[in-house]
Design an enzyme around this catalytic site. Sequence first.
Site, PDB file in Angstrom:
ATOM      1  N   PHE A   1      -8.576  -6.737  59.308  1.00 20.50           N
ATOM      2  CA  PHE A   1      -9.965  -6.796  58.820  1.00 20.50           C
ATOM      3  C   PHE A   1     -10.217  -7.997  57.917  1.00 20.50           C
ATOM      4  O   PHE A   1     -11.113  -7.965  57.080  1.00 20.50           O
ATOM      5  CB  PHE A   1     -10.348  -5.480  58.111  1.00 20.50           C
ATOM      6  CG  PHE A   1     -10.146  -4.269  58.977  1.00 20.50           C
ATOM      7  CD1 PHE A   1     -10.935  -4.071  60.106  1.00 20.50           C
ATOM      8  CD2 PHE A   1      -9.149  -3.344  58.695  1.00 20.50           C
ATOM      9  CE1 PHE A   1     -10.744  -2.971  60.932  1.00 20.50           C
ATOM     10  CE2 PHE A   1      -8.949  -2.240  59.522  1.00 20.50           C
ATOM     11  CZ  PHE A   1      -9.750  -2.056  60.639  1.00 20.50           C
TER      12      PHE A   1
ATOM     13  N   ARG B   1     -20.009 -19.289  54.527  1.00 25.07           N
ATOM     14  CA  ARG B   1     -20.606 -18.395  55.527  1.00 25.07           C
ATOM     15  C   ARG B   1     -21.721 -17.545  54.911  1.00 25.07           C
ATOM     16  O   ARG B   1     -22.659 -17.148  55.596  1.00 25.07           O
ATOM     17  CB  ARG B   1     -19.544 -17.528  56.215  1.00 25.07           C
ATOM     18  CG  ARG B   1     -19.991 -17.047  57.592  1.00 25.07           C
ATOM     19  CD  ARG B   1     -18.922 -16.259  58.303  1.00 25.07           C
ATOM     20  NE  ARG B   1     -18.198 -17.018  59.307  1.00 25.07           N
ATOM     21  CZ  ARG B   1     -18.608 -17.225  60.557  1.00 25.07           C
ATOM     22  NH1 ARG B   1     -19.767 -16.744  60.972  1.00 25.07           N
ATOM     23  NH2 ARG B   1     -17.866 -17.906  61.399  1.00 25.07           N
TER      24      ARG B   1
ATOM     25  N   GLU C   1      -5.601 -12.456  56.750  1.00 23.80           N
ATOM     26  CA  GLU C   1      -5.816 -13.823  57.241  1.00 23.80           C
ATOM     27  C   GLU C   1      -5.064 -14.800  56.342  1.00 23.80           C
ATOM     28  O   GLU C   1      -4.419 -15.724  56.801  1.00 23.80           O
ATOM     29  CB  GLU C   1      -7.316 -14.174  57.260  1.00 23.80           C
ATOM     30  CG  GLU C   1      -7.567 -15.598  57.737  1.00 23.80           C
ATOM     31  CD  GLU C   1      -9.042 -15.949  57.931  1.00 23.80           C
ATOM     32  OE1 GLU C   1      -9.879 -15.045  58.065  1.00 23.80           O
ATOM     33  OE2 GLU C   1      -9.352 -17.156  57.959  1.00 23.80           O
TER      34      GLU C   1
ATOM     35  N   GLU D   1     -16.869  -8.765  64.436  1.00 21.07           N
ATOM     36  CA  GLU D   1     -17.502  -8.632  63.128  1.00 21.07           C
ATOM     37  C   GLU D   1     -18.975  -8.184  63.150  1.00 21.07           C
ATOM     38  O   GLU D   1     -19.396  -7.393  62.306  1.00 21.07           O
ATOM     39  CB  GLU D   1     -17.402  -9.965  62.362  1.00 21.07           C
ATOM     40  CG  GLU D   1     -15.985 -10.322  61.966  1.00 21.07           C
ATOM     41  CD  GLU D   1     -15.889 -11.787  61.545  1.00 21.07           C
ATOM     42  OE1 GLU D   1     -15.948 -12.659  62.418  1.00 21.07           O
ATOM     43  OE2 GLU D   1     -15.770 -12.051  60.345  1.00 21.07           O
TER      44      GLU D   1
ATOM     45  N   GLN E   1      -2.451 -11.993  60.202  1.00 16.50           N
ATOM     46  CA  GLN E   1      -3.423 -12.497  61.180  1.00 16.50           C
ATOM     47  C   GLN E   1      -3.175 -13.978  61.455  1.00 16.50           C
ATOM     48  O   GLN E   1      -3.723 -14.525  62.406  1.00 16.50           O
ATOM     49  CB  GLN E   1      -4.855 -12.341  60.647  1.00 16.50           C
ATOM     50  CG  GLN E   1      -5.316 -10.903  60.510  1.00 16.50           C
ATOM     51  CD  GLN E   1      -6.671 -10.784  59.836  1.00 16.50           C
ATOM     52  OE1 GLN E   1      -6.790 -10.085  58.840  1.00 16.50           O
ATOM     53  NE2 GLN E   1      -7.706 -11.441  60.339  1.00 16.50           N
TER      54      GLN E   1
HETATM   55  N1  MTE Z   1     -10.757  -4.120  64.720  1.00 19.28           N
HETATM   56  C1  MTE Z   1      -9.641  -3.438  64.408  1.00 19.28           C
HETATM   57  N2  MTE Z   1      -9.372  -2.297  65.057  1.00 19.28           N
HETATM   58  N3  MTE Z   1      -8.776  -3.883  63.452  1.00 19.28           N
HETATM   59  C2  MTE Z   1      -9.030  -5.034  62.734  1.00 19.28           C
HETATM   60  O1  MTE Z   1      -8.243  -5.410  61.863  1.00 19.28           O
HETATM   61  N4  MTE Z   1     -10.567  -6.926  62.383  1.00 19.28           N
HETATM   62  C3  MTE Z   1     -11.942  -7.409  62.512  1.00 19.28           C
HETATM   63  C4  MTE Z   1     -12.418  -7.277  63.954  1.00 19.28           C
HETATM   64  N5  MTE Z   1     -12.156  -5.944  64.443  1.00 19.28           N
HETATM   65  C5  MTE Z   1     -10.229  -5.775  63.042  1.00 19.28           C
HETATM   66  C6  MTE Z   1     -11.053  -5.278  64.075  1.00 19.28           C
HETATM   67  C7  MTE Z   1     -12.100  -8.799  62.108  1.00 19.28           C
HETATM   68  S1  MTE Z   1     -12.293  -9.135  60.471  1.00 19.28           S
HETATM   69  C8  MTE Z   1     -12.149  -9.818  63.015  1.00 19.28           C
HETATM   70  S2  MTE Z   1     -12.429 -11.413  62.529  1.00 19.28           S
HETATM   71  C9  MTE Z   1     -11.963  -9.586  64.449  1.00 19.28           C
HETATM   72  O2  MTE Z   1     -11.704  -8.228  64.741  1.00 19.28           O
HETATM   73  C10 MTE Z   1     -10.809 -10.461  64.934  1.00 19.28           C
HETATM   74  O3  MTE Z   1     -10.454 -10.224  66.233  1.00 19.28           O
HETATM   75  P1  MTE Z   1     -11.208 -10.914  67.482  1.00 19.28           P
HETATM   76  O4  MTE Z   1     -11.378 -12.350  67.149  1.00 19.28           O
HETATM   77  O5  MTE Z   1     -10.298 -10.659  68.595  1.00 19.28           O
HETATM   78  O6  MTE Z   1     -12.521 -10.204  67.587  1.00 19.28           O
HETATM   79  N1  HPA Z   2     -14.389 -17.052  59.681  1.00 20.00           N
HETATM   80  C1  HPA Z   2     -13.243 -16.403  59.463  1.00 20.00           C
HETATM   81  N2  HPA Z   2     -12.183 -16.953  58.960  1.00 20.00           N
HETATM   82  C2  HPA Z   2     -12.255 -18.236  58.635  1.00 20.00           C
HETATM   83  C3  HPA Z   2     -13.422 -18.971  58.830  1.00 20.00           C
HETATM   84  C4  HPA Z   2     -14.546 -18.350  59.391  1.00 20.00           C
HETATM   85  O1  HPA Z   2     -15.613 -18.939  59.593  1.00 20.00           O
HETATM   86  N3  HPA Z   2     -13.189 -20.219  58.400  1.00 20.00           N
HETATM   87  C5  HPA Z   2     -11.927 -20.207  57.941  1.00 20.00           C
HETATM   88  N4  HPA Z   2     -11.360 -19.033  58.090  1.00 20.00           N
HETATM   89 MO1  MOS Z   3     -12.131 -11.609  60.157  1.00 22.57          MO
HETATM   90  S1  MOS Z   3     -12.899 -11.476  58.263  1.00 22.57           S
HETATM   91  O1  MOS Z   3     -12.711 -13.286  60.314  1.00 22.57           O
HETATM   92  O2  MOS Z   3     -10.485 -11.749  59.813  1.00 22.57           O
END
Ligand code: MTE
Ligand code: HPA
Ligand code: MOS
Length: 757
Positions: free
Chosen positions: A222, A304, A226, A706, A191
Amino acid sequence: MKNLDSKSHVRGESIYLDDIPLIQETLYACVYDSTVAHGKLKNVDVSEAEKAKGVVKIITAKDLIGENQIGGILPDEPLFADEEVHFQGMPIALVLAETEEQARSAAKKIKTEIELLEIVTDPRVAFAKNDLIVPPKHFKLGDADKAFKTCAYVFEGRADINGQEHLYIETQGAYAVPTEQGGMRVYSSTQGPTAVQRCVSRVTALPMHQIEVDVTRLGGGFGGKEDQANAWAALCAVGTQLTKRPVKYALHRMEDMRMTGKRHPYSADYKIGLNKDLKIAAYEVVFYQNAGASADLSPPVLERTLFHCTNAYFIPNVTATAHSCRTNLPPNTAFRGFGGPQGMFVIESAIAHAAEALNVSASEIQRKNLIGDGDEFPYGQIAESEAITTWTQADAKFDFAKLQKKADEFNAENKFFKKGVALMPICFGISFTKTPMNQARSLVHVYTDGSVAVSTGAVEMGQGVNTKIAQVAARIFSLPIERIKIHTTNTLRIANTSPTAASAAADLNGHATQIACETILQRLKDVAKDLVEAQSADDVSIENGFVFRKGESTDLDWLTLVNECHMQRVSLSEHAHYATQGIHFDWSTAKGHPFAYHVYGTAVVGATVDCLRGIYTVDFVKACHDFGSSMNTSVDYGQIEGGIVQGIGWLTMEEVVYDESGRLRSNALSTYKIPDIYSVPKTIEFIPLETTRESLAIFNSKAVGEPPLMYGIGAYFAIRNAVRAFNSENSPAFDAPFTPERVLMNLYSETVKKMKV
Ligand code: MTE
Ligand code: HPA
Ligand code: MOS
């Protein structure tokens, strides 16, 4: 519009790390990891393994050219165990061999001598030993101590919540390929491409400009990728550096489950004070986070938890403290919600406790305390709240009283089946809580055939961010989506990226793309002005591939205009930068305005418990959800459904089990149960909040990644209410997940922990 990847996904044509065609001479890696959770590493004997067939090299800490360190926030995580091992699964050596099978069988021949040290797996035990990752963090609003003295009711208790395995379909992995002059290209299932680049730079001592990281997509992250994709990329990179050959490592499922961290388990003590009118006047909470063996992302996750410790409620007097406790488990890490859901579970437990003791419905306390416009969060931000609106609209649509009445009637007629209903309001802040991370860049090229290529820092992991970014470009240029191509996330095209996390990827990278496209569009209009004899570029617009002058069509089309620009030596490329405005946070006062906006929603959740067997079904999740104004309902609804099911899984059937030796017992899909199609609620229904309020979201389409996971918390309380309907004497401890075993124990066991009331 459907996710742009949907066809290639179902055809099996989408490319993941393991699908990248391999270059000749590629070596396969396999880690030898610690079988002991805590000990002194006396000796590593690789002599037998080195002699094994196909083995080219075995690498340990002493072979590194760069630093033996991968800790991003704190330097407390060696890539290879050196003097000590800190958890079962900690890498000790890396075997490189001609085939994957050879690497794996050679790794089994490595022997170590480890002198056992005391193993701690419980965060409260670590806290008692003062073994903390960072100093405690505090939030304070008003004066809780004083307020408790005047409360009509005060309740204290404890809540425990377990971890969660990410179980992304694609396991962790990386593939490093040498490039000219000692550089390398690293394909990684991450990520955070820049985090990988930085980490590889550190362990190889190569400058970052020698390292190209490329990500096509992930089969899910998910949060688990990260930070924790770094190690595997670093291992492959070190292998490539020392052998001058490409090195690939794609983890097997059991390796991944054993060696990587999970959602943080938390234990918490709460104290809640209410007035006669059921307004919550004071709340005090202490969190013990089980961080695992090193910091990883535990500090911001801990923060958080504090940010969301009052969920969607306004409480005028709050004292919240959080401890990040070091244990001998794999370092726990980001997981959808990033510590927020754990904070929310605890306040919901406190409310359920109060409701039970006062013999009122929890929903009455919830409703009376929803945060309103102008109320202050414990961290100083003033709410622009949709909490009450989503509650009211959900109630109007789904009729909470009727759902409860139906459950009550059913319960009156049935002895061994009981139904429970629970309300779950949510409030989730959008932005990285570390303000500087809220920036992104986008590189847009318009080619002379009129097609458009976009690169950003966003990583596609199934959440549809590429589709949304393509929509942004298509909308600004007024082109069909087929004319836009979103390219891989690559550190040479986009530098210094924030990870795709915090649900903010579409907002940050979408805005950057918007700016880049608008800049190019302006140049196109400047050129078009003369071609269509308009007085000013403002009179020119481009719609559906044609140029309009003062709203009237001309015969100048997109392709001709693009080529005319190129002939006039006007740039058709732009690299734009976006930074969220207006956000700030100061930890010295623990106050600020950390979030661009909040996402709100209210769900009503129903469950049925089979009181003979302890099994249950989650019957429905019905919610009013604050999308702002969704730019892609197909993608967003998918995120809601997936998030809800993942949240329900966490609180019900998914049970991460480590034994006292720090060994993961739930180390395969046979022992770690995740939701399948049969455990999905029969009904998942939601309505979009109707509001015209503007936000900083891209095209006012609020982040959705999320927040929906947290509706799943309602399933826990719905099941708990059903258990209590079977036996109202029963007061199950707030100890998630509510597995069928725990439900059964709570229905019948005399020895179940009674909640202190
Ligand atoms: N949806 C799918 N299909 N796969 C993933 O790995 N990760 C989740 C969410 N939805 C995820 C998901 C998480 S932890 C986050 S932070 C957000 O997607 C990140 O993507 P976005 O910022 O584009 O929403
Ligand atoms: N959310 C998700 N990932 C992060 C954050 C947060 O607030 N801060 C640092 N990494
Ligand atoms: Mo989502 S836990 O901020 O990758």
